[in-house]
Design an enzyme around this catalytic site. Structure first.
Site, mmCIF file in Angstrom:
data_model
loop_
_atom_site.group_PDB
_atom_site.id
_atom_site.type_symbol
_atom_site.label_atom_id
_atom_site.label_comp_id
_atom_site.label_asym_id
_atom_site.label_seq_id
_atom_site.Cartn_x
_atom_site.Cartn_y
_atom_site.Cartn_z
ATOM 1 N N THR A 45 0.853 -1.186 0.000
ATOM 2 C CA THR A 45 0.000 0.000 0.000
ATOM 3 C C THR A 45 0.888 1.234 0.000
ATOM 4 O OG1 THR A 45 -1.697 -1.207 1.203
ATOM 5 C CG2 THR A 45 -1.856 1.201 1.213
ATOM 6 N N LYS A 86 -6.701 1.276 -3.787
ATOM 7 C CA LYS A 86 -6.387 0.636 -2.505
ATOM 8 C C LYS A 86 -6.660 1.592 -1.344
ATOM 9 C CE LYS A 86 -4.644 -1.958 0.682
ATOM 10 N NZ LYS A 86 -4.626 -3.323 0.972
#
Length: 175
Positions: free
Chosen positions: A91, A165
């Site tokens: 991420t 995300k």
């Protein structure tokens, strides 16, 4: 396809196991060399001493790193090597993904492909992969993605995977 994998944390270890189980020629690297050597012995795969050595040994390097700073440090070494495809699955911020694309060797491709799913999904190869590229760019990597997840969504452009995300994380944390 020779795959390099950097980042052997709680998500990275099961992902690396799935890549090895799928029959790929796998080389590992992580900051903790002993952890990489132990997993390499378990999986019967090679271990690189440095990010550059990992890149030199592979066609594709997958990274599953903690944050932008960790990714930046590792990619500086990776980009000195000879791999031509880099897939960041951690991420990261969209700005960092654009930075990676700008720093990569001219003939290299960087794809942000963060995943949704917890450690159990990683163990079971049931991750959702959100790729910041088009389907044509993802196509050569499809066997790799299939070894890791149940679905890949191609979002068209670099950084779009990171944006998706972060949006997913915001929704989950809001609930």
């Amino acid at each position: 396809m020779r795959i390099g994998f950097a980042g052997l944390g709680r998500m990275g270890v099961p992902m690396a196991r799935n890549i090895a189980a799928a029959g790929f020629d796998l080389t590992l690297w992580t900051r903790s060399g002993e952890k990489a050597r132990a997993l390499g012995a378990e999986l019967g795969c090679a271990v690189a001493d440095t990010p550059r050595a990992l890149s030199d040994a592979c066609d594709v390097v997958v990274t599953m790193l903690a944050d932008d700073a960790a990714s930046r440090g590792v990619h500086e070494g990776l980009f000195a090597g000879s791999a031509r495809r880099y897939v960041e699955m951690g991420t990261m911020s969209p700005d960092h993904i654009l930075w990676l694309g700008a720093q990569a060797p001219e003939s290299a491709t960087v794809i942000d492909a963060p995943v949704s799913g917890a450690t159990q999904a990683a163990k079971e190869a049931q991750l959702l992969i959100m790729a910041g590229c088009d389907a044509a760019t993802a196509a050569p990597l499809r066997p790799l993605f299939d070894a890791l997840g149940k679905q890949i969504i191609c979002l068209g452009q670099p950084g779009a995977g990171a944006v998706m995300k972060l949006a997913v994380n915001s929704l989950i944390h809001g609930i």
